[in-house]
Design an enzyme around this catalytic site. Structure first.
Site, PDB file in Angstrom:
ATOM      1  N   ALA A  77     -33.548  11.348 -49.228  1.00 43.56           N
ATOM      2  CA  ALA A  77     -33.478  10.098 -49.989  1.00 43.56           C
ATOM      3  C   ALA A  77     -33.777   8.886 -49.112  1.00 43.56           C
ATOM      4  O   ALA A  77     -34.361   7.913 -49.577  1.00 43.56           O
ATOM      5  CB  ALA A  77     -32.119   9.953 -50.651  1.00 43.56           C
ATOM      6  N   THR A  78     -33.390   8.933 -47.839  1.00 46.41           N
ATOM      7  CA  THR A  78     -33.676   7.793 -46.960  1.00 46.41           C
ATOM      8  C   THR A  78     -35.184   7.546 -46.912  1.00 46.41           C
ATOM      9  O   THR A  78     -35.644   6.409 -47.066  1.00 46.41           O
ATOM     10  CB  THR A  78     -33.130   8.062 -45.539  1.00 46.41           C
ATOM     11  N   GLN A 185     -26.753  10.107 -55.611  1.00 46.02           N
ATOM     12  CA  GLN A 185     -25.413  10.605 -55.970  1.00 46.02           C
ATOM     13  C   GLN A 185     -25.327  10.977 -57.449  1.00 46.02           C
ATOM     14  O   GLN A 185     -24.338  11.576 -57.869  1.00 46.02           O
ATOM     15  CB  GLN A 185     -24.348   9.532 -55.670  1.00 46.02           C
ATOM     16  N   HIS A 207     -29.484  17.696 -50.594  1.00 45.16           N
ATOM     17  CA  HIS A 207     -28.219  18.095 -49.970  1.00 45.16           C
ATOM     18  C   HIS A 207     -26.972  17.458 -50.599  1.00 45.16           C
ATOM     19  O   HIS A 207     -25.863  17.800 -50.227  1.00 45.16           O
ATOM     20  CB  HIS A 207     -28.249  17.881 -48.452  1.00 45.16           C
ATOM     21  N   CYS A 333     -20.617   7.411 -41.144  1.00 43.91           N
ATOM     22  CA  CYS A 333     -21.017   6.308 -40.256  1.00 43.91           C
ATOM     23  C   CYS A 333     -22.071   6.737 -39.256  1.00 43.91           C
ATOM     24  O   CYS A 333     -22.152   7.873 -38.851  1.00 43.91           O
ATOM     25  CB  CYS A 333     -19.820   5.738 -39.538  1.00 43.91           C
TER      26      CYS A 333
HETATM   27  C1  LIG Z   1     -26.861  10.371 -48.998  1.00 44.99           C
HETATM   28  C2  LIG Z   1     -27.467   9.173 -49.630  1.00 44.99           C
HETATM   29  C3  LIG Z   1     -28.703   8.671 -49.205  1.00 44.99           C
HETATM   30  C4  LIG Z   1     -29.460   9.275 -48.038  1.00 44.99           C
HETATM   31  O1  LIG Z   1     -29.953  10.519 -48.366  1.00 44.99           O
HETATM   32  P1  LIG Z   1     -30.567  11.493 -47.222  1.00 44.99           P
HETATM   33  O2  LIG Z   1     -31.244  12.558 -48.015  1.00 44.99           O
HETATM   34  O3  LIG Z   1     -29.397  11.981 -46.460  1.00 44.99           O
HETATM   35  O4  LIG Z   1     -31.519  10.692 -46.418  1.00 44.99           O
HETATM   36  C5  LIG Z   1     -29.227   7.576 -49.857  1.00 44.99           C
HETATM   37  N1  LIG Z   1     -28.573   7.001 -50.881  1.00 44.99           N
HETATM   38  C6  LIG Z   1     -27.382   7.455 -51.325  1.00 44.99           C
HETATM   39  C7  LIG Z   1     -26.720   6.785 -52.467  1.00 44.99           C
HETATM   40  C8  LIG Z   1     -26.787   8.540 -50.715  1.00 44.99           C
HETATM   41  O5  LIG Z   1     -25.607   8.979 -51.143  1.00 44.99           O
END
Ligand SMILES: *Cc1c(COP(=O)(O)O)cnc(C)c1O
Length: 391
Positions: A77-78, A185, A207, A333
């Site tokens: 997601a990042t 989420q 994940h 964190c």
């Molecule tokens: C975990 C999370 C991310 C980051 O996702 P990754 O796949 O770990 O990069 C971005 N936004 C939200 C709301 C998240 O909970």
């Protein structure tokens, strides 16, 4: 026979989730026998890999009512969020493009916004009310002629608060600005429909829903109104030129399986998690009547609790319970520094309450027995820490 509880009990499902065994099983052949590169269309190994990737794209698209061709695989997601924000900014690098978001977003969104601000964009960070909710009216008022995109998360990773996506999507479409949502989420936990909600871009990650780490996706609308976007990773022109690099085939297969299972079991599982969560809060409240819930009591993820326990330092509590339960004080964190949560700050918590809050994320593997045990351990430790403090 008495089942032994496996300690510490994992209660941090907003940070990550274990891979579901059914997901792992679906992935395994694509590491070994079926190892082909989906871009190698001239032999059977490649064609088989390509077939499963396209089937996964179809399944993930379908889960949010999007076309398969509008799904672009990323490393998580990042990356999806970065591609959406920087990619749309790069396609609008004339004048001063304006972006709107909300102060409670994940750091991926906030930091990507800061980056484009340093490169000439203007960004507005909207406030939330004391329950963490964003008023769609506030979004409407912030939109100006230069506004290109509004980015509002579907569900918050710390307090689980669900934002009114449909209302925000409707007004974005009326005002001709693109609507993006970080649904990391929310996917598999609440129903998402990019058509009905007028979502133009959506970021998600495997994940957080019992799939593997390192795979995610960006939905980006190519049909009208088409979103102008440029890639941030260049290479062989994979993913229709939007994200180059050899595809993570086992990850993609696992992602699709994880989405499929989560959607299939969504109704009953969310009901079960809500009951566990409500029982946990009730049990804690009978022993510790002064605890306070952070975030909206109703518009929140079923498995999420974020509570303030007056008179107890959250870090001390978490460390004291380290062999019993795995919980956190907020987002996973990145630094060792104990910085108070920007999300709880945005709700207007006092400095002291900020340091007395914990996040509990209940998930698929948790049982009623585990929740009962966690509640007892938590309550006992809080009482012990308070006694120490009062001595
Ligand atoms: C975990 C999370 C991310 C980051 O996702 P990754 O796949 O770990 O990069 C971005 N936004 C939200 C709301 C998240 O909970």
């Amino acid at each position: 026979m008495i089942d032994q509880l496996r300690l510490p009990i994992y209660l941090d499902h907003q940070a990550t989730t274990p891979v579901d065994p059914r997901v792992l099983e679906a992935m395994l052949p694509y590491f070994t026998e079926q190892f082909g590169n989906p871009a190698s269309k001239n032999h059977l190994y490649g064609r088989e890999a390509n077939r499963v990737v396209e089937a996964a794209r179809e399944a993930i698209g379908k889960s949010i009512n999007a076309k398969a061709q509008d799904i672009c695989f990323t490393s998580g997601a990042t990356e999806a969020v970065n591609l959406a924000i920087k990619g749309v900014f790069n396609a609008h690098r004339y004048g001063t493009p304006h972006f709107i978001t909300v102060v409670t977003e994940h750091k991926a969104v906030l930091d990507a916004m800061k980056r484009i601000e340093s490169e000439g964009a203007r960004a507005t960070y909207l406030p939330v009310d004391d329950l963490g909710m964003l008023d769609p009216e506030v979004v409407a008022e912030a939109i100006c002629p230069e506004t290109v995109m509004v980015s509002i998360m579907a569900a918050n990773n710390e307090i689980g608060v669900l934002q009114p996506l449909k209302e925000i999507g409707r007004l974005c479409r009326e005002k001709n600005v693109f609507f993006m949502t970080d649904a990391t989420q929310a996917l598999g936990k609440i129903s998402l429909d990019v058509q009905e909600m007028n979502i133009d871009l959506l970021a998600c990650s495997a994940h957080k829903l019992y799939g593997p780490k390192g795979i995610g996706a960006l939905y980006c609308r190519r049909s009208l109104p088409r979103v102008p976007i440029l890639p941030i990773i260049d290479g062989g022109g994979h993913e229709r030129g939007l994200r180059s690099g050899t595809l993570n085939v086992p990850g993609i297969v696992g992602f699709a399986k994880a989405v499929e299972i989560s959607i299939q079991e969504m109704k009953s599982e969310q009901e079960r998690l809500r009951t566990l969560r409500d029982n946990l809060l009730e049990q804690l409240k009978t022993v510790l009547p002064d605890i306070k819930l952070n975030g909206h009591p109703v518009h929140r993820l079923a498995g999420n609790l974020n509570i303030c326990i007056p008179g107890v330092e959250s870090e001390a509590l978490i460390i004291a319970l380290t062999n019993e339960i795995a919980i956190s004080s907020g987002a996973a964190c990145t630094t060792a520094a104990i910085e108070p949560s920007h999300v709880l700050k945005a709700l207007g918590l006092s400095e002291i309450d900020l340091h007395s809050s914990i996040r509990i994320g209940i998930g698929r593997s948790n049982t009623g027995e585990e929740i009962k045990y966690a509640a007892e351990e938590l309550a006992n430790e809080v009482k012990r820490l308070r006694t120490l403090r009062d001595q």
